[in-house]
Design a protein around this motif. Structure first.
Motif, PDB file in Angstrom:
ATOM      1  N   VAL A  87      50.125   2.434  -5.004  1.00 56.65           N
ATOM      2  CA  VAL A  87      51.410   3.069  -4.705  1.00 56.65           C
ATOM      3  C   VAL A  87      51.286   3.687  -3.310  1.00 56.65           C
ATOM      4  N   PRO A  88      51.830   3.010  -2.283  1.00 54.16           N
ATOM      5  CA  PRO A  88      51.679   3.508  -0.915  1.00 54.16           C
ATOM      6  C   PRO A  88      52.633   4.663  -0.613  1.00 54.16           C
ATOM      7  N   HIS A  89      52.456   5.750  -1.348  1.00 57.86           N
ATOM      8  CA  HIS A  89      53.257   6.961  -1.177  1.00 57.86           C
ATOM      9  C   HIS A  89      52.256   8.111  -1.177  1.00 57.86           C
ATOM     10  N   LEU A  90      52.277   8.942  -0.160  1.00 53.16           N
ATOM     11  CA  LEU A  90      51.277   9.987   0.029  1.00 53.16           C
ATOM     12  C   LEU A  90      51.198  10.926  -1.176  1.00 53.16           C
ATOM     13  N   HIS A  91      50.010  10.968  -1.777  1.00 52.15           N
ATOM     14  CA  HIS A  91      49.729  11.866  -2.893  1.00 52.15           C
ATOM     15  C   HIS A  91      48.229  12.056  -3.003  1.00 52.15           C
ATOM     16  N   TRP A  92      47.834  13.201  -3.567  1.00 53.58           N
ATOM     17  CA  TRP A  92      46.423  13.501  -3.783  1.00 53.58           C
ATOM     18  C   TRP A  92      46.211  13.761  -5.261  1.00 53.58           C
ATOM     19  N   HIS A  93      45.101  13.260  -5.766  1.00 55.91           N
ATOM     20  CA  HIS A  93      44.683  13.475  -7.150  1.00 55.91           C
ATOM     21  C   HIS A  93      43.687  14.631  -7.183  1.00 55.91           C
ATOM     22  N   LEU A  94      43.835  15.516  -8.152  1.00 56.46           N
ATOM     23  CA  LEU A  94      42.859  16.580  -8.374  1.00 56.46           C
ATOM     24  C   LEU A  94      42.459  16.511  -9.831  1.00 56.46           C
ATOM     25  N   ILE A  95      41.188  16.177 -10.060  1.00 63.63           N
ATOM     26  CA  ILE A  95      40.721  15.878 -11.409  1.00 63.63           C
ATOM     27  C   ILE A  95      39.503  16.737 -11.728  1.00 63.63           C
ATOM     28  N   PRO A  96      39.624  17.639 -12.717  1.00 62.18           N
ATOM     29  CA  PRO A  96      38.443  18.399 -13.125  1.00 62.18           C
ATOM     30  C   PRO A  96      37.492  17.478 -13.872  1.00 62.18           C
ATOM     31  N   ARG A  97      36.210  17.556 -13.498  1.00 63.86           N
ATOM     32  CA  ARG A  97      35.213  16.678 -14.098  1.00 63.86           C
ATOM     33  C   ARG A  97      34.143  17.505 -14.793  1.00 63.86           C
ATOM     34  N   TYR A  98      33.607  16.947 -15.862  1.00 61.20           N
ATOM     35  CA  TYR A  98      32.600  17.601 -16.683  1.00 61.20           C
ATOM     36  C   TYR A  98      31.478  16.609 -16.956  1.00 61.20           C
ATOM     37  N   THR A  99      30.276  17.110 -17.124  1.00 59.28           N
ATOM     38  CA  THR A  99      29.141  16.216 -17.354  1.00 59.28           C
ATOM     39  C   THR A  99      29.289  15.429 -18.645  1.00 59.28           C
ATOM     40  N   ASP A 100      30.145  15.904 -19.558  1.00 55.55           N
ATOM     41  CA  ASP A 100      30.345  15.185 -20.817  1.00 55.55           C
ATOM     42  C   ASP A 100      31.671  14.424 -20.859  1.00 55.55           C
ATOM     43  N   ASP A 101      32.350  14.273 -19.700  1.00 55.28           N
ATOM     44  CA  ASP A 101      33.622  13.546 -19.758  1.00 55.28           C
ATOM     45  C   ASP A 101      33.383  12.041 -19.905  1.00 55.28           C
ATOM     46  N   ALA A 102      34.436  11.312 -20.171  1.00 58.59           N
ATOM     47  CA  ALA A 102      34.336   9.902 -20.555  1.00 58.59           C
ATOM     48  C   ALA A 102      33.694   9.004 -19.503  1.00 58.59           C
ATOM     49  N   HIS A 103      33.678   9.435 -18.249  1.00 60.38           N
ATOM     50  CA  HIS A 103      33.181   8.566 -17.186  1.00 60.38           C
ATOM     51  C   HIS A 103      32.110   9.188 -16.301  1.00 60.38           C
ATOM     52  N   PHE A 104      31.813  10.470 -16.474  1.00 60.28           N
ATOM     53  CA  PHE A 104      30.881  11.165 -15.576  1.00 60.28           C
ATOM     54  C   PHE A 104      29.517  10.484 -15.548  1.00 60.28           C
ATOM     55  N   PRO A 105      28.923  10.303 -14.406  1.00 62.62           N
ATOM     56  CA  PRO A 105      29.286  10.781 -13.079  1.00 62.62           C
ATOM     57  C   PRO A 105      30.114   9.783 -12.277  1.00 62.62           C
ATOM     58  N   ASN A 106      30.579   8.728 -12.907  1.00 62.97           N
ATOM     59  CA  ASN A 106      31.328   7.677 -12.219  1.00 62.97           C
ATOM     60  C   ASN A 106      32.804   8.052 -12.079  1.00 62.97           C
ATOM     61  N   PRO A 107      33.561   7.305 -11.274  1.00 62.24           N
ATOM     62  CA  PRO A 107      34.997   7.552 -11.140  1.00 62.24           C
ATOM     63  C   PRO A 107      35.699   7.345 -12.489  1.00 62.24           C
ATOM     64  N   ILE A 108      36.855   7.964 -12.646  1.00 60.81           N
ATOM     65  CA  ILE A 108      37.547   7.885 -13.934  1.00 60.81           C
ATOM     66  C   ILE A 108      38.073   6.489 -14.251  1.00 60.81           C
ATOM     67  N   TRP A 109      38.118   5.612 -13.275  1.00 60.39           N
ATOM     68  CA  TRP A 109      38.577   4.240 -13.545  1.00 60.39           C
ATOM     69  C   TRP A 109      37.412   3.301 -13.864  1.00 60.39           C
ATOM     70  N   ALA A 110      36.190   3.810 -13.866  1.00 62.74           N
ATOM     71  CA  ALA A 110      35.021   3.007 -14.238  1.00 62.74           C
ATOM     72  C   ALA A 110      34.990   2.826 -15.755  1.00 62.74           C
ATOM     73  N   ALA A 111      34.064   2.028 -16.220  1.00 58.11           N
ATOM     74  CA  ALA A 111      33.900   1.839 -17.666  1.00 58.11           C
ATOM     75  C   ALA A 111      33.501   3.170 -18.297  1.00 58.11           C
ATOM     76  N   ALA A 112      34.092   3.453 -19.443  1.00 58.51           N
ATOM     77  CA  ALA A 112      33.807   4.710 -20.157  1.00 58.51           C
ATOM     78  C   ALA A 112      32.400   4.677 -20.729  1.00 58.51           C
ATOM     79  N   ARG A 113      31.809   5.853 -20.803  1.00 58.33           N
ATOM     80  CA  ARG A 113      30.491   5.998 -21.414  1.00 58.33           C
ATOM     81  C   ARG A 113      30.630   6.012 -22.927  1.00 58.33           C
ATOM     82  N   SER A 114      29.577   5.610 -23.600  1.00 59.97           N
ATOM     83  CA  SER A 114      29.604   5.646 -25.067  1.00 59.97           C
ATOM     84  C   SER A 114      29.286   7.034 -25.604  1.00 59.97           C
TER      85      SER A 114
END
Length: 142
Positions: A87-114
């Motif tokens: 979406v070529p429209h100026l915007h910024w994402h702000l995402i709180p991350r936790y060591t136990d989140d579904a993708h940490f330490p990878n980006p949220i669009w990566a494969a989820a951890r088990s």
């Protein structure tokens, strides 16, 4: 053929702050409570499309929002990114991350951890959303 821009709709999403120049929305993402976006209202693609004054307004909004998210959500790390490839429209994402989140330490669009966060951790974070909403609104009122 005109392309419809989903970010041009100023009423879309859970709008917490709205000014003539920008808006702050709380993203409905079950895996990432506290995920927000700052969206520039005018349809521009890049930060350098803005004047120096407008860039300052935009980035001050990003920092106010980051401060609110950090204060309430207490993440391990914040992801703050301008990703607008789809979406070529100026915007910024702000995402709180936790060591136990579904993708940490990878980006949220990566494969989820088990071994991702259990439901009680996500529920605890979701329970903070009313406080986060109020803190964001208060940060932008001052």
């Amino acid at each position: 053929m005109s392309i419809v821009c989903e970010l041009c709709d100023a009423s879309a999403g859970d709008v917490l702050v709205s000014t003539d120049q920008l808006r702050v929305i709380l993203v409905d993402d079950a895996n990432y409570p506290g995920f927000c976006r700052v969206i520039w209202n005018a349809h521009v693609k890049e930060m350098t499309d803005l004047s120096a004054d407008d860039r300052n307004v935009f980035m001050q909004a990003v920092w106010k929002l980051e401060a609110a998210i950090r204060a309430v959500m207490q993440p391990h790390k914040m992801n703050v990114a301008s990703l607008g490839n789809m979406v070529p429209h100026l915007h910024w994402h702000l995402i709180p991350r936790y060591t136990d989140d579904a993708h940490f330490p990878n980006p949220i669009w990566a494969a989820a951890r088990s071994d991702a966060a259990d439901q009680s951790a996500l529920d605890a974070r979701r329970n903070l959303l009313p406080q986060l909403r109020q803190t964001i609104i208060s940060n932008f009122a001052s």
